[in-house]
Each structure stands twice: as C-alpha cells, then as structure tokens.
Design an enzyme around this catalytic site. Structure first.
Site, PDB file in Angstrom:
ATOM      1  N   GLY A  14       0.793  -1.227   0.000  1.00 39.29           N
ATOM      2  CA  GLY A  14       0.000   0.000   0.000  1.00 39.29           C
ATOM      3  C   GLY A  14       0.823   1.274   0.000  1.00 39.29           C
ATOM      4  O   GLY A  14       0.261   2.373   0.064  1.00 39.29           O
ATOM      5  N   ASP A  63      -8.675  -0.321 -16.242  1.00 39.72           N
ATOM      6  CA  ASP A  63      -8.690   0.279 -14.906  1.00 39.72           C
ATOM      7  C   ASP A  63      -7.905   1.585 -14.871  1.00 39.72           C
ATOM      8  O   ASP A  63      -7.966   2.319 -13.884  1.00 39.72           O
ATOM      9  CB  ASP A  63      -8.148  -0.689 -13.852  1.00 39.72           C
ATOM     10  CG  ASP A  63      -6.753  -1.189 -14.187  1.00 39.72           C
ATOM     11  OD1 ASP A  63      -6.622  -1.912 -15.188  1.00 39.72           O
ATOM     12  OD2 ASP A  63      -5.795  -0.860 -13.465  1.00 39.72           O
TER      13      ASP A  63
END
Length: 484
Positions: A119, A245
């Site tokens: 992340g 995406d």
C-alpha cells in the site's frame, strides 16, 4: 477543505471506508500553490502541518476517506477485483467555479484491495507522476494533477530499499471503465445503472435530456477518449498501461506508471518494462482506446435495450464510430503541427510524408516539429533533422506551396505551429535525473527546475536549452517501470 463527498454516499459495495495509515516522519517536498488556489483551498502555512495533511497523518474536517472498488482488463486479461490498493480518496471539493474535484492520496497504506501489496509508494514514482501530470496539463491536455508530494520517512521495499512517499492527486473523478466492469462482471446490473446515473449527473448532466441517456453516455465517453488520445499523439506521449482500470470515464489522463514521451519518432515505440509485446505502443493507442470503449459498452448493454441482441447492435454501432471520431480529432491536432487549421486530402498526404521521413531518419519528434516552426526563416535548422536532405528540401517546397494554396500566410502558419509544437516535454532522461538526485541526495532542485521549465512548454526559453536537447546515446532511457 470544503468537502462534499457524493461518491461516499453511494452504496457501500462501491468502496471501503478506511483511514490512511500514518507515516513515520512526513516531510513536505512540494505543494502546488497554483492548483491549491484554483481549488480555493485555504491551507496552513507551517510545513509540518502541510506535511501531516498531505501524508494522511492528519484528517481534515469533512473528509470521508474511502478506497474505491474497480476491476479491469490488464493487457487484455480480465481481473475481477483490483481497486485502490495503495490509494485513499479523502473526499471531493467544489471550487468557486462550481467544478467538483476528487482529492486522493497515493501511497497511503494497505486497503482490502491491496492483493498482498504494502500500500506504499516509493519516492521515484511520486516524483514521476507529479512532473509528468503537470507537464501534460501545461501542454493543454486533460489530466489529473499533482497537489503535493510528501516524503514519508519510511523505507519501501521493491527490488531494493527505497525512500517512501505519498502523492496527493487531484482529478475530476477517479471513475474508470474498470469501475463499470467491477459490477458488470458480477451481473449486478442495478449497480451498473446507479454508477451510470452518477456519472451522468456528475460529469455529463446535459445527457439527461437524451432519448436514451446511457447510449448517449457511451458515445460521449468515446468522444472524450478519442479527443484525449489525439492530444497524446500530437506531443508524442505514450501512456504505457492503457488497461481499462487506467481509463478515466471523464476523458482525463490518469495513472502515470511507466509512461514516457517519445524522443526519436517510431510508431512502435514502447517504454514500459512489462509491455513485452508492444500492446500499448505509441501507434497502437487509438486501437486500444477503442478496445477499452468496447469493454465499457459490454458493461452497459442492459441499459441500452431490454433485448440483448438489440442492445449489442446499439453498442456495436457506437463503437464502430470510434475510429472516425479519433481521425477527426487526430488530423485536427496534427495538421496544426504543420501550420494548418483544418485538414483535407492534401494535408493528410503531406503530413504522412513528414512522419515517414522522421521514421526513416529516427528524427526527434518534438525538435523536428519545433524546427519546422522556425523553417520559414531558417530552412537549414529543419533540413538537418533528416538523413536525406534532398527529401527534406522537396518536402519544404511542397509544404510552402500547400500553405499558399490554403491562403495561409507564413506568419499565421508560424503562430499555429508555435502553439501546437512544444519546445519542451518531460524528457525521460531528465525525469530520471530528477528522481536520482531526489532519492539519493535529497536534492529536489533538479525536479523543481524541470517543473518550472515545463510550466510554459510552448515558450522559447533560450537559457534552458539543455531541457530541449535530445538525449545523448548514454542518456537514453529504454525502459520505464510501474510504481508497484
């Protein structure tokens, strides 16, 4: 920030509510004051407070942080769940002009969409996205933008230990073709309709008056994408990962991973280290954009007509129009590079000739067209770009004759070309230089100087000539990499 978080009011299946993970010792690298003013933000002056805000360590009142869900076709292969694996949407703000923007942190920690990732973001990709997204914007191309860069004070592990950072991105929205695919792949037609209605209300409210707002939406998104890709082609920009995406529903350039600007002209140019077969090469971008629009059409079929066969026919009819849409925008953009507003058969022919000459000579795309702007008074500067001077001289004669036939004065041609042919682009070797000094030496002066030069890319900046020069063989960048 005056937040008004409309996306967070959608059903919770659209996102995950999540608080950004705090970083160890945030340090503000850069704040985009111009963009902050445009957004109408009233921010604190202290560097420590700004660093806390733009690292995610301090949440502002009204923020409702979420990680958005989406799917996507990556290099043609469908992945049913991607989502914001290292990004958090802090919320939306409306500026004084009434325009709504997303404020998003990238590198703000794990979410349920992280798929095993940490992340976080290394500093290099943060600097790359800031420089190139601002460069694209200043070239007159719709794009997400960089509001701030913060060094996290933490180490990120990739192929080696790297300094971590958090990037604050501003976009008209972060809704993607992949957002539609997320729900369509689950046969959740109700959510596809909710999403389509939301997009229409937020981005294209004029479509509500159409006989079928959903077919009108597909056609509008196709047109926005065709226009965007044509603008990329004009300046030699290669996105690198045109997955669904990474395809914005509002026609903005978004997700700057292994993107780059072409130096020597070659339609087959690829920089991305993961694009082994050239799927997203410079010259393939129009076809891929149409492919992505077909993926969007497939998601929206239930909204077009109750009869599946009829719905498919409607979708195919719209997608079949894409290439003509693109050609219209492409020739409008490219004809300006040779001094003509509007294009006809002869313009196409002479434009294709110069591109063929450039391809054969592997001439620098940006510098060759910029030299054409000066060829009215100095033909030699243009001719020396090519390996066959005789062909270049013949082309110049035919070009000047064409201008005369169109009734275009040399002064008008110069004015048109000067605004279409930048002197400066975010050259790959200069971006890599800025990243190297920032990561190794904490020296951000190279990045800041490059950002400053690229803020006025169409201006002659005689004292900044090194930023316009083609890379030397030893400086040439052959591969760029994804931030993850």
């Amino acid at each position: 920030m005056p937040f008004d978080n409309s996306y967070a009011r959608l059903p919770e299946k659209f996102f995950q509510k999540i608080i950004p993970e705090k970083v160890k010792s945030p340090e503000l690298i850069k704040l985009n004051h111009e963009l902050a003013d445009e957004l109408g933000l009233k921010l604190p002056e202290k560097q420590e407070e700004l660093a806390a805000i733009f690292s995610g360590n301090k949440l502002l009142e009204g923020s409702e942080p979420i990680a958005q869900a989406y799917a996507g076709h990556q290099f043609g292969h469908f992945v049913p769940q991607l989502g914001d694996g290292r990004a958090v949407l802090l919320g939306e703000i409306i500026n004084k002009a009434g325009k709504r923007y997303d404020i998003q942190l990238k590198g703000s920690g794990r979410t349920r969409f992280s798929r095993g990732g940490d992340g976080r973001s290394p500093l290099g990709p943060v600097i790359r996205e800031y420089i190139i997204s601002e460069a694209i914007t200043n070239l007159g191309i719709p794009s997400s933008r960089g509001l701030a860069m913060v060094r996290s004070g933490e180490t990120v592990f990739r192929e080696k230990e790297l300094p971590g950072a958090v990037f604050t991105r501003v976009a008209s929205s972060h809704i993607r073709v992949g957002t539609f695919e997320f729900f369509a792949s689950r046969r959740d037609n109700e959510s596809v309709k909710i999403l389509a209605d939301y997009v229409i209300n937020r981005h294209y409210p004029q479509l509500k008056e159409a006989s079928n707002p959903y077919t009108a939406l597909l056609e509008k998104v196709c047109e926005m994408q065709a226009n965007l890709i044509a603008k990329w082609m004009r300046v030699g920009f290669i996105h690198g990962v045109m997955n669904t995406d990474n395809t914005s529903i509002c026609g903005e350039t978004i997700d700057f991973g292994p993107c780059a600007f072409m130096d020597s002209y070659d339609p087959a140019t690829v920089f991305s280290s993961i694009d082994h077969h050239g799927r997203y090469a410079y010259g393939r971008q129009p076809k891929i954009s149409q492919w992505n629009m077909a993926a969007l059409a497939g998601c929206m079929l239930p909204l077009f007509h109750d009869n599946e066969s009829k719905a498919r026919e409607i979708g195919e009819t719209i997608i079949d129009k894409f290439q003509n849409m693109f050609k219209k925008y492409y020739f409008s953009e490219m004809s300006r590079k040779i001094g003509i507003q509007g294009a006809d058969e002869k313009t196409f022919e002479i434009l294709n000739r110069i591109l063929e000459m450039m391809d054969k000579a592997k001439a620098d795309f940006t510098n060759t067209f910029r030299s054409l702007s000066r060829a009215i008074n100095n033909e030699e500067i243009f001719i020396k770009q090519f390996s066959e001077p005789d062909s270049a001289e013949k082309w110049l004669i035919d070009w000047k004759m064409m201008l005369e036939e169109h009734g275009i004065s040399e002064a008008d041609a110069y004015e048109t070309m000067h605004k279409a042919n930048p002197a400066f682009i975010a050259r790959n070797h200069l971006v890599e230089e800025a990243i190297k000094y920032a990561t190794q030496d904490r020296d951000y002066s190279y990045a800041n100087q490059l950002i400053e030069v690229l803020s006025t890319p169409y201006d002659d900046q005689s004292d900044k000539s090194r930023y316009a020069d083609s890379p030397k063989p030893s400086e040439r960048v052959y591969q760029t990499f994804c931030g993850t």
